[in-house]
Scaffold this active site. Structure first.
Site, PDB file in Angstrom:
ATOM      1  N   HIS A   1       0.879  -1.171   0.000  1.00 38.90           N
ATOM      2  CA  HIS A   1       0.000   0.000   0.000  1.00 38.90           C
ATOM      3  C   HIS A   1       0.916   1.221   0.000  1.00 38.90           C
ATOM      4  O   HIS A   1       2.016   1.171   0.562  1.00 38.90           O
ATOM      5  CB  HIS A   1      -0.832   0.121   1.284  1.00 38.90           C
ATOM      6  CG  HIS A   1      -1.784  -0.994   1.544  1.00 38.90           C
ATOM      7  ND1 HIS A   1      -1.412  -2.170   2.114  1.00 38.90           N
ATOM      8  CD2 HIS A   1      -3.124  -1.072   1.366  1.00 38.90           C
ATOM      9  CE1 HIS A   1      -2.480  -2.949   2.258  1.00 38.90           C
ATOM     10  NE2 HIS A   1      -3.529  -2.308   1.816  1.00 38.90           N
TER      11      HIS A   1
ATOM     12  N   ASP B   1       2.300   1.909   3.379  1.00 33.63           N
ATOM     13  CA  ASP B   1       3.243   0.941   3.975  1.00 33.63           C
ATOM     14  C   ASP B   1       4.678   1.361   3.754  1.00 33.63           C
ATOM     15  O   ASP B   1       5.551   1.059   4.565  1.00 33.63           O
ATOM     16  CB  ASP B   1       3.119  -0.445   3.325  1.00 33.63           C
ATOM     17  CG  ASP B   1       1.732  -1.015   3.371  1.00 33.63           C
ATOM     18  OD1 ASP B   1       0.992  -0.674   4.300  1.00 33.63           O
ATOM     19  OD2 ASP B   1       1.399  -1.815   2.468  1.00 33.63           O
TER      20      ASP B   1
ATOM     21  N   GLU C   1     -10.702  -6.619  -4.902  1.00 36.00           N
ATOM     22  CA  GLU C   1     -10.608  -7.683  -3.890  1.00 36.00           C
ATOM     23  C   GLU C   1     -11.894  -7.713  -3.060  1.00 36.00           C
ATOM     24  O   GLU C   1     -12.141  -6.808  -2.266  1.00 36.00           O
ATOM     25  CB  GLU C   1      -9.398  -7.390  -2.993  1.00 36.00           C
ATOM     26  CG  GLU C   1      -9.160  -8.452  -1.937  1.00 36.00           C
ATOM     27  CD  GLU C   1      -7.889  -8.175  -1.137  1.00 36.00           C
ATOM     28  OE1 GLU C   1      -6.864  -7.750  -1.729  1.00 36.00           O
ATOM     29  OE2 GLU C   1      -7.924  -8.382   0.082  1.00 36.00           O
TER      30      GLU C   1
ATOM     31  N   ASP D   1      -4.943 -13.545  -2.696  1.00 37.12           N
ATOM     32  CA  ASP D   1      -4.350 -13.217  -1.404  1.00 37.12           C
ATOM     33  C   ASP D   1      -4.403 -14.480  -0.558  1.00 37.12           C
ATOM     34  O   ASP D   1      -5.487 -14.954  -0.171  1.00 37.12           O
ATOM     35  CB  ASP D   1      -5.105 -12.062  -0.722  1.00 37.12           C
ATOM     36  CG  ASP D   1      -4.513 -10.701  -1.086  1.00 37.12           C
ATOM     37  OD1 ASP D   1      -3.637 -10.661  -1.971  1.00 37.12           O
ATOM     38  OD2 ASP D   1      -4.913  -9.696  -0.476  1.00 37.12           O
TER      39      ASP D   1
ATOM     40  N   ASP E   1      -6.188 -13.509   9.083  1.00 40.06           N
ATOM     41  CA  ASP E   1      -5.011 -13.438   8.200  1.00 40.06           C
ATOM     42  C   ASP E   1      -3.872 -14.345   8.658  1.00 40.06           C
ATOM     43  O   ASP E   1      -2.716 -13.904   8.764  1.00 40.06           O
ATOM     44  CB  ASP E   1      -4.495 -11.988   8.103  1.00 40.06           C
ATOM     45  CG  ASP E   1      -5.424 -11.082   7.311  1.00 40.06           C
ATOM     46  OD1 ASP E   1      -6.167 -11.577   6.456  1.00 40.06           O
ATOM     47  OD2 ASP E   1      -5.411  -9.857   7.569  1.00 40.06           O
TER      48      ASP E   1
HETATM   49  C1  XLS Z   1      -7.876  -6.451   4.118  1.00 40.00           C
HETATM   50  C2  XLS Z   1      -7.353  -6.686   2.785  1.00 40.00           C
HETATM   51  C3  XLS Z   1      -6.162  -5.819   2.412  1.00 40.00           C
HETATM   52  C4  XLS Z   1      -6.006  -5.811   0.920  1.00 40.00           C
HETATM   53  C5  XLS Z   1      -5.179  -4.683   0.403  1.00 40.00           C
HETATM   54  O1  XLS Z   1      -8.590  -7.238   4.681  1.00 40.00           O
HETATM   55  O2  XLS Z   1      -7.044  -8.039   2.642  1.00 40.00           O
HETATM   56  O3  XLS Z   1      -5.015  -6.257   3.049  1.00 40.00           O
HETATM   57  O4  XLS Z   1      -5.467  -7.005   0.453  1.00 40.00           O
HETATM   58  O5  XLS Z   1      -5.674  -3.464   0.785  1.00 40.00           O
HETATM   59 NI    NI Z   2      -6.084  -8.886   1.015  1.00 38.59          NI
HETATM   60 NI    NI Z   3      -7.885  -9.445   4.308  1.00 39.50          NI
END
Ligand code: XLS
Ligand code: NI
Ligand code: NI
Length: 439
Positions: free
Chosen positions: A100, A103, A231, A295, A308
């Site tokens: 991002h 980041d 996403e 992801d 995550d």
């Molecule tokens: C959050 C998302 C984020 C995206 C990118 O839950 O997964 O990390 O992948 O903004």
């Molecule tokens: Ni993500």
């Molecule tokens: Ni996520």
């Protein structure tokens, strides 16, 4: 300066190895279905979870012990992070990274200074990319953390916030282009609502589409040829996220005529939060021709939020790779570990263990999936299961030759051909057999 002094390059040592700092299954150059593993998997490191997440949660501050985070000067920290990140990726043999805007560089006093900070750090990243050959899989904008996005970014009721988000996306897209990124991601963090008592959903959706259309136009204008990705994610952070799952994103894109411009970035933990399996979301994207990137992570069966975690479930990675292979493999996409170590795993070495776990589980999943496909285990079964549509009345239905009247005549005359078992348990046993027996 080296940050992971005691840790060398992580190499493939095979399933018999007892070395915790070695791959047991990920053998980058091993050829699977005509392609080296590394080209199938296209692993990427997430800048945020790996290098900026310090282990804080709602109940406590950060726990991570990180040497690159020592300076009081945020620009120094950002630079050191770049060096640490590239050292880490080199040692882990990870060919890509994702980031991002927020980041990589600290926020300045205004947008101008923030952009200057980004430019300075981008120079350092470019040097490291040139030195190592590591590439950018995708960039994105964080238009959700800052308080100005309290009511959303593209869906904010406040037009000046919409403008700010657009400016941020513009910059992040330019930077992604400069770093040679092959995708650009939109995750609509605050694009949703808490209550309809104060929300005009019609305006919000129209505006969100306007923002995406501007992004398409700007990408074209600056010659950014990477794939644009959306996403999907439900529930979090807003109660009703507009991009809840693959199906709702596709419906949105089609309504606004954007379906040819975007593909999907499917995240495992987001799929399960939407009450789908990871495989379902990948499959849905694939059969609709919009499977772009992944992801990689996993949720916890008992927790209802985006935990995550690093993916270690072999069933999930096998079935994910099965869908990706069926889609013809990644083109611009890859497997980005949008995964973080647990708060209690606060030592540097835990980052290595975590990525090894995720990469090995996907590598093994790839091999199982390849065998399942080569043997056409499920494909043959499905072909037979739907074979009634290849001849007779089924073929007439498919060819559009019959309507209700002809079908009524058919039903009156022929009744029902007996149904056959769906054989779920039998198929699950075969899946197990492939998982257990794949070398
Ligand atoms: C959050 C998302 C984020 C995206 C990118 O839950 O997964 O990390 O992948 O903004
Ligand atoms: Ni993500
Ligand atoms: Ni996520």
């Amino acid at each position: 300066m080296a940050y992971f002094k005691d840790i060398g390059k992580i190499n493939y040592e095979g399933p018999e190895s007892k070395n915790p700092l070695a791959f047991k299954y990920y053998n980058p150059d091993e050829v699977v279905m005509g392609k080296p593993m590394k080209d199938h998997l296209r692993f990427a490191m997430s800048w945020w979870h790996t290098f900026t997440y310090m282990g804080s949660d709602q109940f406590g501050v950060g726990t991570m012990v990180r040497d690159w985070d020592k300076s009081d000067d945020p620009m120094e920290v950002a630079k050191e992070r770049v060096h640490a990140a590239f050292e880490f990726m080199e040692k882990m043999q990870i060919p890509f990274f994702c980031f991002h805007d927020v980041d990589i560089a600290p926020k300045g006093k205004d947008l101008k200074e923030t952009n200057e900070n980004i430019d300075k750090i981008v120079e350092v990243i470019k040097e490291e990319m040139a030195r190592t050959g590591i590439k950018c899989l995708w960039g994105t904008t964080n238009a959700f953390s800052d308080p100005k996005f309290v009511h959303g970014a593209g869906t904010s009721n406040n037009a000046s916030v919409f403008a700010y988000a657009a400016a941020q996306i513009k910059k992040a897209m330019e930077v992604t282009k400069e770093l040679g990124g092959v995708n650009y991601v939109f995750w609509g963090g605050r694009e949703g609502y808490e209550t309809l008592l104060n929300t005009d959903m019609g305006i919000e959706l129209d505006n969100f589409a306007r923002l995406l259309r501007m992004a398409v136009d700007y990408a074209e204008e600056i010659g950014f040829t990477g794939q644009l990705l959306i996403e999907p994610k439900p529930k979090e952070p807003t109660k009703h996220q507009y991009d809840t799952d693959a199906a709702s994103v596709l419906a949105f894109l089609r309504k606004y005529g954007l379906e040819d411009k975007f593909k999907l970035n499917i995240e495992a933990n987001h799929a399960t939060l939407a009450m789908h399996t990871f495989q379902h979301e990948l499959h849905y994207a694939r059969v609709n021709g919009v499977l772009g990137s992944v992801d990689a992570n996993q949720g916890d069966y008992l927790l209802g939020w985006d935990t995550d975690q690093f993916p270690t479930n072999i069933y999930d990675t096998t079935l994910a790779m099965y869908e990706i292979l069926l889609a013809g493999g990644f083109t611009t996409g890859g497997l980005n570990f949008d995964s973080k170590v647990r708060r209690a795993s606060f030592e540097d070495v835990d980052l290595f263990y975590a990525y090894i776990a995720g990469m090995d589980t996907f590598a093994r999943g790839l091999k199982v999936a390849a065998r399942l496909l080569e043997d056409k285990v499920f494909e043959d079964f499905k072909e037979d299961r739907y074979s009634s549509y290849t001849h007779g009345i089924g073929k007439d239905i498919v060819d559009g030759k019959v309507g209700f009247k002809e079908l009524e005549a058919y039903a009156l005359e022929n009744g029902i051909t007996p149904n056959k078992s769906g054989r779920q348990e039998y198929l699950e046993t075969i899946l197990n057999q492939y998982i257990f027996e794949t070398k």
